[in-house]
Design a protein around this motif. Structure first.
Motif, mmCIF file in Angstrom:
data_model
loop_
_atom_site.group_PDB
_atom_site.id
_atom_site.type_symbol
_atom_site.label_atom_id
_atom_site.label_comp_id
_atom_site.label_asym_id
_atom_site.label_seq_id
_atom_site.Cartn_x
_atom_site.Cartn_y
_atom_site.Cartn_z
ATOM 1 N N MET A 278 43.190 23.364 42.412
ATOM 2 C CA MET A 278 43.881 22.142 41.990
ATOM 3 C C MET A 278 45.364 22.196 42.365
ATOM 4 N N LYS A 279 45.909 21.039 42.692
ATOM 5 C CA LYS A 279 47.324 20.990 43.030
ATOM 6 C C LYS A 279 48.170 21.167 41.770
ATOM 7 N N LYS A 280 49.271 21.897 41.887
ATOM 8 C CA LYS A 280 50.164 22.101 40.755
ATOM 9 C C LYS A 280 50.925 20.813 40.468
ATOM 10 N N ASP A 281 51.040 20.500 39.208
ATOM 11 C CA ASP A 281 51.808 19.325 38.793
ATOM 12 C C ASP A 281 53.260 19.759 38.621
ATOM 13 N N LYS A 282 54.064 19.476 39.631
ATOM 14 C CA LYS A 282 55.459 19.928 39.617
ATOM 15 C C LYS A 282 56.241 19.291 38.471
ATOM 16 N N VAL A 283 55.947 18.043 38.189
ATOM 17 C CA VAL A 283 56.669 17.362 37.114
ATOM 18 C C VAL A 283 56.422 18.063 35.782
ATOM 19 N N LEU A 284 55.173 18.344 35.500
ATOM 20 C CA LEU A 284 54.837 19.025 34.252
ATOM 21 C C LEU A 284 55.494 20.408 34.194
ATOM 22 N N LEU A 285 55.479 21.109 35.324
ATOM 23 C CA LEU A 285 56.088 22.436 35.380
ATOM 24 C C LEU A 285 57.591 22.374 35.083
ATOM 25 N N LEU A 286 58.252 21.385 35.647
ATOM 26 C CA LEU A 286 59.698 21.248 35.412
ATOM 27 C C LEU A 286 59.988 20.855 33.969
ATOM 28 N N ILE A 287 59.153 20.014 33.403
ATOM 29 C CA ILE A 287 59.349 19.630 31.994
ATOM 30 C C ILE A 287 59.173 20.847 31.086
ATOM 31 N N VAL A 288 58.173 21.664 31.395
ATOM 32 C CA VAL A 288 57.971 22.901 30.628
ATOM 33 C C VAL A 288 59.184 23.814 30.753
ATOM 34 N N CYS A 289 59.720 23.895 31.982
ATOM 35 C CA CYS A 289 60.929 24.705 32.192
ATOM 36 C C CYS A 289 62.092 24.176 31.355
ATOM 37 N N GLN A 290 62.225 22.837 31.312
ATOM 38 C CA GLN A 290 63.271 22.248 30.477
ATOM 39 C C GLN A 290 63.113 22.647 29.006
ATOM 40 N N PHE A 291 61.864 22.607 28.555
ATOM 41 C CA PHE A 291 61.597 22.967 27.162
ATOM 42 C C PHE A 291 62.018 24.410 26.876
#
Length: 352
Positions: free
Chosen positions: A1-14
């Protein structure tokens, strides 16, 4: 599956925000401010990346919308390109597939329209020619141009022949229309392919004798049981024999061979006439197509016989084909499945 970059960045923000909170509450001294500055810098960078991705997605959606509008307006050559972040790849691929299907449907529609126009033109010509001739001979009889009884009888014979051919053409047109509308009801049953082939040949023996055509047959003496509709099978064989007589009579030979394979029987009808060119070969089973388009083919048939034969064979789960080596052997063949009582019973249950 392709990585969801947006979700990954939001998690990083958290995690960064959580890190800032923990450092602010648990760490003291110069290292605290330095750590918080680094985390804030990362937070700003991630936010900028998210905004940039949002802008790219917005622009890509705008391009997709424009492309869809072009396709709706008729430009089906339009295709969408993927974005480096691959966020909308699945949607783009699906839209491209829809546009390609729409383009294929448009091409098929144009081809069907051209074919209909060609068929209507051919039908108009084939109906007008004999009707004009018949009317001309009738007017001649009415005006007393035929002086003797012999001439009158000759005119009547011509009218009778042309009327019969005209009726045959109309019958072929109606039969083809029924096939296209799927209104032909086939009663598949156990038939002896060899016997029906012999019966069909008998009807053509006078024509073979009149044209001095030698008949070569290879038909097994044993029964060759198949699953088919009797009337349709007789029509297919008759149409192929007529075609061989009309176009192959110059070769003075007509061959009929019934062969067998593991699951089917094949009937081959061949002649040694002028054959079919490579240019004409793909179209011989098309409606109203005639090999020699430059000559008046009224005496050569309706141009529907082979199209009807193909449709009827395929409706009975068979295959039809043509091979041609001019002046050596031109073969029209078709195959039908052997009789299978179990399959036939299942088909009858489905039909009822």
């Amino acid at each position: 599956m392709k990585k969801d970059k947006v979700l990954l960045l939001i998690v990083c923000q958290f995690f960064i925000l959580a890190g800032i909170f923990l450092i602010d509450t648990s760490v003291n001294g110069p290292a605290k401010e330095q750590a918080i500055d680094v985390l804030f810098t990362l937070l700003i960078l991630i936010t900028v990346m998210l905004i940039g991705m949002r802008i790219r997605t917005f622009l890509q959606l705008k391009q997709i919308n424009k492309a869809i509008k072009r396709a709706v307006q008729g430009n089906l050559k339009t295709r969408l390109w993927t974005n480096p972040d691959h966020t909308l790849d699945d949607i783009i691929f699906s839209i491209n597939e829809l546009i390609e299907e729409a383009e294929e449907i448009q091409i098929q529609s144009l081809q069907s329209q051209q074919a209909r126009e060609k068929i209507l033109s051919g039908i108009s010509h084939d109906l007008r020619t004999p009707l004009t001739s018949i009317i001309g001979y009738i007017d001649a009889l009415k005006d007393g141009i035929a002086a003797s009884e012999t001439e009158k009888q000759a005119y009547l014979d011509i009218i009778s022949r042309k009327s019969s051919r005209l009726k045959h053409l109309v019958d072929e047109l109606f039969h083809m229309a029924k096939i296209d509308a799927d209104e032909i009801h086939l009663e598949e049953e156990q038939l002896d392919f060899a016997e029906i082939t012999r019966e069909s040949l008998i009807a053509f023996l006078p024509d073979l004798k009149q044209e001095a055509i030698a008949l070569h047959t290879t038909i097994p003496e044993k029964t060759c049981f198949i699953q088919a509709d009797r009337l349709s099978l007789t029509r297919v064989i008759g149409n192929l024999l007529k075609n061989a007589l009309y176009y192959g009579k110059e070769g003075k030979v007509l061959g009929v061979e019934l062969t067998e394979s593991a699951n089917e029987y094949q009937l081959l009808i061949w002649d040694q006439g002028p054959g079919i060119s490579d240019q004409d070969m793909p179209y011989v089973f098309d409606k109203m197509y005639r090999v020699d388009q430059s000559r008046n083919q009224w005496n050569k048939g309706s141009g529907l016989g082979l199209a009807i034969a193909k449709a009827l064979v395929e409706k009975q789960h068979g295959k039809i084909w043509v091979e041609s080596n001019p002046w050596t052997r031109t073969t029209f063949g078709f195959s039908l499945p052997k009789y299978d009582e179990k399959n036939l019973f299942k088909k009858q249950l489905r039909n009822h």
